[in-house]
Design an enzyme around this catalytic site. Sequence first.
Site, PDB file in Angstrom:
ATOM      1  N   ASP A 197      99.936  69.564  44.701  1.00  0.00           N
ATOM      2  CA  ASP A 197      99.286  69.177  45.948  1.00  0.00           C
ATOM      3  C   ASP A 197     100.114  68.110  46.678  1.00  0.00           C
ATOM      4  O   ASP A 197     100.372  67.033  46.134  1.00  0.00           O
ATOM      5  CB  ASP A 197      97.894  68.635  45.565  1.00  0.00           C
ATOM      6  N   ASP A 229      91.043  71.345  53.468  1.00  0.00           N
ATOM      7  CA  ASP A 229      90.048  71.600  52.412  1.00  0.00           C
ATOM      8  C   ASP A 229      88.801  72.327  52.904  1.00  0.00           C
ATOM      9  O   ASP A 229      88.198  71.957  53.921  1.00  0.00           O
ATOM     10  CB  ASP A 229      89.610  70.274  51.782  1.00  0.00           C
TER      11      ASP A 229
END
Length: 388
Positions: free
Chosen positions: A142, A209
């Site tokens: 990430d 997200d």
Amino acid sequence: MVCSLIWPWMATASSIDEASLARTPPMGWNSWNHFGADVTDADIRHAADALVASGMAAAGYRYVIIDDGWQGQRDAQGAMHPNAKFPDMKALADYVHGKGLKFGIYSSPGPQTCAGYGGSLGHEAQDARTYASWGVDYLKYDLCSFRRSMDGQSDTAQTAMMKAAYRLMRQSLDATGRPIVFALCNYGWGRVWEWGAEVGGNLWRTTDDIQPNYESILFNAGAQQGLERFAGPGHWNDADMLEIGNKGMDSPDMERTHMTLWALLAAPLIAGNDLSKMSADTRDVLTNAEVLAVDQDVRGTPGRRVMQEGPIQIWARTLADGTQAVGIINTLNHSLTAKLDLHALGLSSPVPARDLWQHRDLGSLDSKHVFDVPSLGVVMLKLGASKR
Ligand code: GLA
């Protein structure tokens, strides 16, 4: 005498066929959407138990992935150790493997992860070796704090930096000799779909997200439009982890819409709910075999939105057997009727149809057939005769 110990996964680095790691979109469970950074060893064990007990493992969900929040400190040699919530990572991986499942973990190419834990910057090869020694089969990597080092650079330079960072970790994983699925997470920055496969990614997030609400599901699905050609066996557009079963997904119809879209998109199916407390409805949505078969179709060609008329959207995907999977999505908060223009879908009329959520053959339909589509719900069909 020189003694050498050969583990089954200790093949030579060059023998790893990265594309074969994810011939179909990866399926599993990840801790983030429900547990966040509070996740513990016990949560992971319970998830593995529930994956098997619920029938999800049998339905194809294999990867149990710890997201952010497992990291502790590096030792004097630079090796990363888990924090107190994860007393023995190797034992945890063994537990997951003992259930016939695969084990996944999370890190960042930056100095810190998004939740502020230690990232892998400067320790890529060492971390890859640590993961392999624990038995990791999947790494979500990430971007997070790596973005700070990109500040002030041109777009081209930023993309080059991300590519180098992801390639470095892919090479480090391969050098361990262990086959590890590599999940790129950079929220679509630098048009990752154009280079995700080139740097060895098996999947790449294309958006920011996901959230547990209908708007977010529709938004993330819509953001895949036009990206179909970048995905295929071994490398997938990731519309983010599932929110099915989480607070905010208020009805089975919404959950079926989420699942239908991800299946039509050939998106990875990584559940994100508390599996030990899920309702029968949620379990049924997650394990419907006919819908999962669309997601896992071996042709690996993602579908797309082919029509929109006001609140009605039609999504379609061509399957390996020559049939089409179709979703009729009603984005209105009231039920609606809808028809399918079979000609526009490239289908002859009448066409054999099957309702995938209901497991029901509908006979031969023409373009005049009227479908009832529930509020914020979906009808999912398989149209045409199998050419197999
Ligand atoms: C980012 C990712 C999420 C999750 C968190 C963890 O926001 O996009 O999926 O991994 O970091 O901190």
